[in-house]
Design a protein around this motif. Sequence first.
Motif, short mmCIF file in Angstrom:
data_model
loop_
_atom_site.label_atom_id
_atom_site.label_comp_id
_atom_site.label_asym_id
_atom_site.label_seq_id
_atom_site.Cartn_x
_atom_site.Cartn_y
_atom_site.Cartn_z
N GLY A 46 0.78 -1.03 -0.07
CA GLY A 46 -0.02 0.07 -0.16
C GLY A 46 0.81 1.21 -0.16
O GLY A 46 1.89 1.16 -0.43
N GLY A 47 0.28 2.34 0.58
CA GLY A 47 1.21 3.48 0.51
C GLY A 47 0.84 4.48 -0.53
O GLY A 47 0.18 3.96 -1.55
N SER A 48 1.74 5.69 -0.47
CA SER A 48 1.57 6.52 -1.91
C SER A 48 2.51 6.16 -2.83
O SER A 48 2.13 6.62 -4.07
N SER A 49 3.61 5.52 -2.65
CA SER A 49 4.56 5.59 -3.56
C SER A 49 4.06 4.77 -4.83
O SER A 49 4.46 5.04 -6.01
N ASP A 77 1.06 -6.88 2.74
CA ASP A 77 0.45 -6.23 3.96
C ASP A 77 -1.03 -5.82 3.54
O ASP A 77 -1.24 -5.35 2.43
N ARG A 79 -4.36 -3.44 5.78
CA ARG A 79 -4.66 -2.64 7.01
C ARG A 79 -6.13 -3.57 7.37
O ARG A 79 -6.78 -3.91 6.37
N ASN A 89 -5.39 -1.61 1.31
CA ASN A 89 -4.22 -1.94 0.51
C ASN A 89 -4.98 -2.74 -0.91
O ASN A 89 -4.62 -2.41 -1.95
N HIS A 152 10.21 0.84 8.39
CA HIS A 152 9.30 0.02 8.25
C HIS A 152 9.10 -0.54 6.74
O HIS A 152 9.16 0.37 6.08
N ALA A 154 6.68 -3.23 4.33
CA ALA A 154 5.22 -3.99 4.56
C ALA A 154 4.51 -3.75 5.85
O ALA A 154 4.42 -2.26 6.01
N LYS A 205 11.64 10.68 3.22
CA LYS A 205 12.23 9.33 3.30
C LYS A 205 13.93 9.32 3.39
O LYS A 205 14.68 8.40 3.24
C1 6PG Z 1 1.15 0.05 4.21
C2 6PG Z 1 2.48 -0.17 3.47
C3 6PG Z 1 3.75 0.17 4.15
C4 6PG Z 1 4.14 1.17 2.77
C5 6PG Z 1 5.05 2.29 3.20
C6 6PG Z 1 5.53 3.35 2.58
O1 6PG Z 1 0.03 -0.42 3.99
O2 6PG Z 1 1.15 1.33 4.64
O3 6PG Z 1 2.53 -1.39 2.80
O4 6PG Z 1 4.69 -0.43 4.13
O5 6PG Z 1 4.68 0.71 1.58
O6 6PG Z 1 4.47 2.84 4.78
O7 6PG Z 1 4.40 4.34 2.11
P1 6PG Z 1 4.42 5.19 1.21
O8 6PG Z 1 4.52 4.70 -0.09
O9 6PG Z 1 3.36 5.95 1.64
O10 6PG Z 1 5.71 6.11 1.46
#
Ligand code: 6PG
Length: 253
Positions: A46-49, A77, A79, A89, A152, A154, A205
């Motif tokens: 997940g996340g924004s990247s 992973d 939520r 995710n 961190h 995943a 980062k």
């Molecule tokens: C999640 C992730 C987590 C994410 C990192 C980086 O569900 O939040 O899988 O591990 O990859 O927090 O997040 P960004 O891409 O937002 O920096």
Amino acid sequence: MNPGHGAAVRIFPDLEELSQAAAWYVVLQSRNATAARGKFTVALSGGSSPKRLYSLLATDPYAAQINWSGSHFFWADERCVPPDHQESNFRLAHDAFLAKVLLPTENTHRIAGEKDPERAASEYEKHLRTFFDAPSFPAFDLILLGVGEDGHTASLFPGASTLRERVRIAVPVYADAPKPNRVTLTLPVLNHATNILFLVSGRGKAKVLHEIFEDGNPKQYPAGMVRPVNGTVTWMIDRDAASLLSERSRVES
Ligand code: 6PG
């Protein structure tokens, strides 16, 4: 360069160029895996990247070059929220590309975030054992990972007991409300992957990347503990996230 010998580091001017390179990388890995094993197994994060990468994968030239019927999508992973929740995710990837390409529904293997975390983790583990028919740990063709500002990856957080897990494939991760609980693949699964691709973007980062790459003790960060036994690690980093890296970290080690 510290995060594992043989790791490739690629730095891009911005997230757009990074995402395009990552999309080509996914196409390449899908070709290699399909040619070698007839299918392509991927675990998403997940996340924004990865958002831009995910939307690119639904468009040509990338989409046309992926054998969707042989591709299987899992998650590194999740939520613990329902699948239509904005923090899911699964929803992130589903809305960005999985729902837009010719992917058979049975090729999406989500973590049941709507369930109790322990139950969701055990069900996911059972499903992975059956799907991969692996005695110990599944070997994903590709695991996409991000890095948090605390290091961190995943849902493996610094100092957490989950980092010591050596038997299970997926474990629950409990958080203080209002943060959602999570389910994550364990470190041995990440380290059994054939290919790991880290996507890291943004100035926030820069410090943690500097520490992982150059501070001598990358293993204090979960992201620095990802060193596949027989696989490759590629870091795709944008210029902002790479701004504190020295020249020696910018080239392939
Ligand atoms: C999640 C992730 C987590 C994410 C990192 C980086 O569900 O939040 O899988 O591990 O990859 O927090 O997040 P960004 O891409 O937002 O920096």
